[in-house]
Design a protein around this motif. Sequence first.
Motif, PDB file in Angstrom:
ATOM      1  N   THR A   1      21.769 -23.751   6.591  1.00  0.00           N
ATOM      2  CA  THR A   1      22.177 -25.142   6.341  1.00  0.00           C
ATOM      3  C   THR A   1      23.104 -25.264   5.138  1.00  0.00           C
ATOM      4  O   THR A   1      23.716 -26.308   4.937  1.00  0.00           O
ATOM      5  CB  THR A   1      20.946 -26.028   6.103  1.00  0.00           C
ATOM      6  N   VAL A   2      23.182 -24.195   4.317  1.00  0.00           N
ATOM      7  CA  VAL A   2      23.966 -24.257   3.077  1.00  0.00           C
ATOM      8  C   VAL A   2      25.439 -23.959   3.376  1.00  0.00           C
ATOM      9  O   VAL A   2      25.771 -22.930   3.954  1.00  0.00           O
ATOM     10  CB  VAL A   2      23.430 -23.263   2.033  1.00  0.00           C
ATOM     11  N   LEU A   3      26.320 -24.875   2.958  1.00  0.00           N
ATOM     12  CA  LEU A   3      27.750 -24.704   3.173  1.00  0.00           C
ATOM     13  C   LEU A   3      28.461 -24.227   1.913  1.00  0.00           C
ATOM     14  O   LEU A   3      29.271 -23.313   1.942  1.00  0.00           O
ATOM     15  CB  LEU A   3      28.369 -26.020   3.660  1.00  0.00           C
ATOM     16  N   GLU A   4      28.161 -24.858   0.779  1.00  0.00           N
ATOM     17  CA  GLU A   4      28.791 -24.493  -0.494  1.00  0.00           C
ATOM     18  C   GLU A   4      28.021 -25.156  -1.629  1.00  0.00           C
ATOM     19  O   GLU A   4      27.112 -25.966  -1.400  1.00  0.00           O
ATOM     20  CB  GLU A   4      30.260 -24.944  -0.523  1.00  0.00           C
ATOM     21  N   SER A   5      28.390 -24.825  -2.869  1.00  0.00           N
ATOM     22  CA  SER A   5      27.804 -25.478  -4.046  1.00  0.00           C
ATOM     23  C   SER A   5      28.918 -25.736  -5.055  1.00  0.00           C
ATOM     24  O   SER A   5      29.909 -25.004  -5.104  1.00  0.00           O
ATOM     25  CB  SER A   5      26.708 -24.603  -4.665  1.00  0.00           C
ATOM     26  N   LEU A   6      28.739 -26.802  -5.861  1.00  0.00           N
ATOM     27  CA  LEU A   6      29.772 -27.165  -6.838  1.00  0.00           C
ATOM     28  C   LEU A   6      29.149 -27.974  -7.967  1.00  0.00           C
ATOM     29  O   LEU A   6      28.010 -28.441  -7.864  1.00  0.00           O
ATOM     30  CB  LEU A   6      30.889 -27.958  -6.151  1.00  0.00           C
ATOM     31  N   GLN A   7      29.928 -28.143  -9.043  1.00  0.00           N
ATOM     32  CA  GLN A   7      29.493 -28.944 -10.183  1.00  0.00           C
ATOM     33  C   GLN A   7      30.045 -30.352 -10.002  1.00  0.00           C
ATOM     34  O   GLN A   7      31.262 -30.556  -9.955  1.00  0.00           O
ATOM     35  CB  GLN A   7      30.032 -28.350 -11.488  1.00  0.00           C
ATOM     36  N   PRO A   8      29.174 -31.366  -9.867  1.00  0.00           N
ATOM     37  CA  PRO A   8      29.668 -32.734  -9.628  1.00  0.00           C
ATOM     38  C   PRO A   8      30.462 -33.264 -10.820  1.00  0.00           C
ATOM     39  O   PRO A   8      30.172 -32.963 -11.981  1.00  0.00           O
ATOM     40  CB  PRO A   8      28.385 -33.545  -9.434  1.00  0.00           C
ATOM     41  N   ASN A   9      31.463 -34.060 -10.494  1.00  0.00           N
ATOM     42  CA  ASN A   9      32.259 -34.744 -11.510  1.00  0.00           C
ATOM     43  C   ASN A   9      31.902 -36.225 -11.477  1.00  0.00           C
ATOM     44  O   ASN A   9      31.755 -36.814 -10.409  1.00  0.00           O
ATOM     45  CB  ASN A   9      33.750 -34.542 -11.203  1.00  0.00           C
ATOM     46  N   LYS A  10      31.798 -36.828 -12.670  1.00  0.00           N
ATOM     47  CA  LYS A  10      31.402 -38.239 -12.747  1.00  0.00           C
ATOM     48  C   LYS A  10      32.344 -39.130 -11.951  1.00  0.00           C
ATOM     49  O   LYS A  10      31.916 -40.100 -11.314  1.00  0.00           O
ATOM     50  CB  LYS A  10      31.372 -38.680 -14.215  1.00  0.00           C
ATOM     51  N   ASP A  11      33.647 -38.808 -11.956  1.00  0.00           N
ATOM     52  CA  ASP A  11      34.623 -39.646 -11.262  1.00  0.00           C
ATOM     53  C   ASP A  11      34.508 -39.557  -9.743  1.00  0.00           C
ATOM     54  O   ASP A  11      35.078 -40.379  -9.020  1.00  0.00           O
ATOM     55  CB  ASP A  11      36.044 -39.248 -11.675  1.00  0.00           C
ATOM     56  N   ASP A  12      33.761 -38.565  -9.237  1.00  0.00           N
ATOM     57  CA  ASP A  12      33.628 -38.388  -7.787  1.00  0.00           C
ATOM     58  C   ASP A  12      32.342 -38.974  -7.229  1.00  0.00           C
ATOM     59  O   ASP A  12      32.054 -38.825  -6.036  1.00  0.00           O
ATOM     60  CB  ASP A  12      33.685 -36.891  -7.435  1.00  0.00           C
ATOM     61  N   MET A  13      31.558 -39.671  -8.072  1.00  0.00           N
ATOM     62  CA  MET A  13      30.282 -40.218  -7.612  1.00  0.00           C
ATOM     63  C   MET A  13      30.362 -41.740  -7.600  1.00  0.00           C
ATOM     64  O   MET A  13      30.847 -42.368  -8.536  1.00  0.00           O
ATOM     65  CB  MET A  13      29.138 -39.730  -8.497  1.00  0.00           C
ATOM     66  N   TYR A  14      29.851 -42.324  -6.502  1.00  0.00           N
ATOM     67  CA  TYR A  14      29.963 -43.772  -6.301  1.00  0.00           C
ATOM     68  C   TYR A  14      28.615 -44.340  -5.885  1.00  0.00           C
ATOM     69  O   TYR A  14      27.862 -43.736  -5.117  1.00  0.00           O
ATOM     70  CB  TYR A  14      30.993 -44.091  -5.217  1.00  0.00           C
ATOM     71  N   ALA A  15      28.333 -45.553  -6.434  1.00  0.00           N
ATOM     72  CA  ALA A  15      27.131 -46.292  -6.037  1.00  0.00           C
ATOM     73  C   ALA A  15      27.483 -47.183  -4.859  1.00  0.00           C
ATOM     74  O   ALA A  15      28.479 -47.897  -4.885  1.00  0.00           O
ATOM     75  CB  ALA A  15      26.626 -47.127  -7.204  1.00  0.00           C
ATOM     76  N   MET A  16      26.665 -47.144  -3.837  1.00  0.00           N
ATOM     77  CA  MET A  16      26.892 -47.930  -2.624  1.00  0.00           C
ATOM     78  C   MET A  16      25.876 -49.058  -2.557  1.00  0.00           C
ATOM     79  O   MET A  16      24.896 -49.100  -3.306  1.00  0.00           O
ATOM     80  CB  MET A  16      26.743 -47.026  -1.388  1.00  0.00           C
TER      81      MET A  16
ATOM     82  N   VAL B   1      23.877 -43.446  -3.116  1.00  0.00           N
ATOM     83  CA  VAL B   1      24.891 -42.795  -3.934  1.00  0.00           C
ATOM     84  C   VAL B   1      25.612 -41.774  -3.063  1.00  0.00           C
ATOM     85  O   VAL B   1      24.982 -41.061  -2.276  1.00  0.00           O
ATOM     86  CB  VAL B   1      24.263 -42.102  -5.156  1.00  0.00           C
ATOM     87  N   VAL B   2      26.939 -41.715  -3.205  1.00  0.00           N
ATOM     88  CA  VAL B   2      27.719 -40.739  -2.438  1.00  0.00           C
ATOM     89  C   VAL B   2      28.563 -39.909  -3.385  1.00  0.00           C
ATOM     90  O   VAL B   2      28.923 -40.348  -4.478  1.00  0.00           O
ATOM     91  CB  VAL B   2      28.622 -41.426  -1.386  1.00  0.00           C
ATOM     92  N   LEU B   3      28.874 -38.691  -2.957  1.00  0.00           N
ATOM     93  CA  LEU B   3      29.718 -37.774  -3.719  1.00  0.00           C
ATOM     94  C   LEU B   3      30.964 -37.485  -2.892  1.00  0.00           C
ATOM     95  O   LEU B   3      30.879 -37.114  -1.727  1.00  0.00           O
ATOM     96  CB  LEU B   3      28.964 -36.467  -4.005  1.00  0.00           C
ATOM     97  N   LYS B   4      32.127 -37.668  -3.537  1.00  0.00           N
ATOM     98  CA  LYS B   4      33.383 -37.411  -2.849  1.00  0.00           C
ATOM     99  C   LYS B   4      33.713 -35.921  -2.947  1.00  0.00           C
ATOM    100  O   LYS B   4      33.859 -35.370  -4.030  1.00  0.00           O
ATOM    101  CB  LYS B   4      34.504 -38.236  -3.481  1.00  0.00           C
ATOM    102  N   VAL B   5      33.814 -35.270  -1.776  1.00  0.00           N
ATOM    103  CA  VAL B   5      34.166 -33.851  -1.703  1.00  0.00           C
ATOM    104  C   VAL B   5      35.332 -33.709  -0.722  1.00  0.00           C
ATOM    105  O   VAL B   5      35.161 -33.881   0.486  1.00  0.00           O
ATOM    106  CB  VAL B   5      32.977 -32.987  -1.239  1.00  0.00           C
ATOM    107  N   ARG B   6      36.522 -33.460  -1.263  1.00  0.00           N
ATOM    108  CA  ARG B   6      37.724 -33.301  -0.440  1.00  0.00           C
ATOM    109  C   ARG B   6      37.890 -34.449   0.560  1.00  0.00           C
ATOM    110  O   ARG B   6      37.941 -34.251   1.765  1.00  0.00           O
ATOM    111  CB  ARG B   6      37.701 -31.945   0.277  1.00  0.00           C
ATOM    112  N   ASP B   7      37.909 -35.657   0.029  1.00  0.00           N
ATOM    113  CA  ASP B   7      38.142 -36.881   0.805  1.00  0.00           C
ATOM    114  C   ASP B   7      37.018 -37.215   1.787  1.00  0.00           C
ATOM    115  O   ASP B   7      37.168 -38.072   2.660  1.00  0.00           O
ATOM    116  CB  ASP B   7      39.468 -36.799   1.580  1.00  0.00           C
TER     117      ASP B   7
END
Length: 706
Positions: A568-583, A588-594
């Motif tokens: 089930t694991v695709l990749e891992s990364l360090q989240p950036n504050k500018d890429d996180m949005y409250a819905m 909460v969603v994380l923007k990963v390559r659009d």
Amino acid sequence: MDIADFFDTFFEEAEELLADMEQHLLEIDVDNPDSEQLDAIFRAAHSIKGGAGTFGFGVLQNTTHIMENLLDYARKGELALRADLVDTFLEAKDIMHEQLNAYRNEEEPDQETYERICQTLQQIALEEIGRSLEAPAETTSSASTPAASTEEASADGLSADEAPQANSTGQLKVALINVDDKDRLLLVEELEQLGDIESQSGDDKRYEVVLSGSVSADDIEAVMCFIIEPDQIDIQPVATGEVKADASAGQPEAKPPTEQETSAPATEQKASPPAPAKAEAGDGQAKGKAKKAASESSSIRVSVDKVDQIINLVGELIITQSMLDQTVSDLGEQSGVNSSLQSGMSLLQRNARDLQESVMSIRMIPMEFVFSRFPRVVRDTAGKLGKEIELVTEGKSTELDKSLVERITDPLTHLVRNSLDHGIEMPDVRESIGKPRTGKLTLAARHQGGNILIEVRDDGAGLDRDRLLAKAKENGLNVSDTMSDEEVYQLIFAPGFSTANEVTDVSGRGVGMDVVKRNIQGMGGRVEIQSKKGEGTVTSIVLPLTLAILDGMSIKVGGETFILPLSTVLESLQPNKDDMYAMAGDDVVLKVRDEYLPVIAIHEVMDVENAITDPTKSIAVIVQGEGRRYAMLVDELVGQQQVVVKNLEDNYRKVPGISAATILGDGSVALILDISGLHRLSRAKKEAAKPAKTQTMSFYKESEPS
């Protein structure tokens, strides 16, 4: 010894013979039937009949006997095959399977069904060849008489002139080779049921019994092979002058054949090792049969429970080995460890891994076992729908765990019927749009990493995105026009969702598909759909190779260690504050390559203390479940390892968000996470916490992503 001890062996082998019979019936060309296929179908019926008679299963014996006689006429060319006759033979095979299951469950087979199929077969015999078929009067193996065997002996490679001299005494010498006393007593008792014993002598290496009566060598072999291996039996005709007066002289003389026996249709009369059904096959077939017998004698039947017990013990051994390895590693860091101890641990690790792989391979079964059931399903369904379908199978040698093979059949059958009913168009429609009249359905299997990928592909009309969305809105589902195609296609798995204009008795696309998806998820797998309107649909099932061993990614959250299935694991990364949005709704969603992925904070969902709460200091592991992707926030990635799966429901109870557990090298228990279950649990917790927002919500941007 009670002969009932061999019931299970008979049931298993009869199942295999019925499966072989069905396969040959489906493959046979009615316009130009292959004599070898007809012989194989006949032999399957003959063997089942002999075994059924031995064990006293009268209804099964009589049904098989009547069908065997018809098959005998067909292979002699006296009965011309047609598609409707093959359909009747397939129906008879199904009824024999029902009778077998009834006896397995210690019940009597349905008498009405038995009488109906016997009447149908009798009617065919009367209309096609003008003869009546009689069932055997007693529940013992029916046989041909020496006089009636002349034609059969000719078919086995002997001329009509040679046949009478080959067994002019009406007696057979049955040699039991390397059979212990216990089994020999049982076998001699069975031979007494088949004829009159004239003499018997020998030892454990070779014990010979001279049998007189109307029984054939083929009947004896069919019965004996349910108890001992084929290469432990040697049956030869007794020529004139060979019988010697001995201690058994007081035995009664061979009985002449009765009028009923001489009027019965002839069956094969073979010497042992049995001669091939056609003389022109020559030594090649004889060698092939001998090779098959040798192969069978080198294998054993073992209960699945025993295999499971061994697998469980090997799993415990792997856990113990991991614990020892951890201990040696800790000692080495502290004061140094003897090199021979480290070398021994490395050897133990390699041997334990090899043992694990060898034991696991015992449970692996080729996908051919599953795919072999579908020619009949496709044939019957296509005939009912009035469609022309070509079935293609790929990757039949790909292996899957036995427990998964048994559980995947029903979901796969539903997907196949859906493709046939609502995927592939009617022949006239296909022709009008430039497609071949015959639709193509492909079943494929192949390995993909640590998983097995099973595909159901059709070249039909494909899924209509707009129609699916319209139906979803009509049903009140939460959908939008911006959904990806993959998400739209997943709608057919919603409970009760169907776009079919009318519900048929075959299927309704969407009806029952939620059960299919749930069953596959219960096996630790997932379902994916790709489709192109007018060109067809591909439904993919991704399953773990085995349920006992799992390739996992160890993660740390606070002081807890969890396991993520590596598939089930695709990749891992360090989240950036500018890429996180409250819905809206506290999501909460994380923007990963659009692409905007739902965020699951494991420490919140699993109530883990002392975990990292700042997302920018966490690690986001991108995982996939139920066709969707999620971003899971964890503290640390520990590494990849194989773990032994322990079922929580068997040992405790079902836990939301958890699929199973395992034991780590230090003896601690780690929970194996269920991706989709975690997302549902996260949503449920947020709903329960309303209207108050979580403390971490202020961290994220309040604006929704565009």
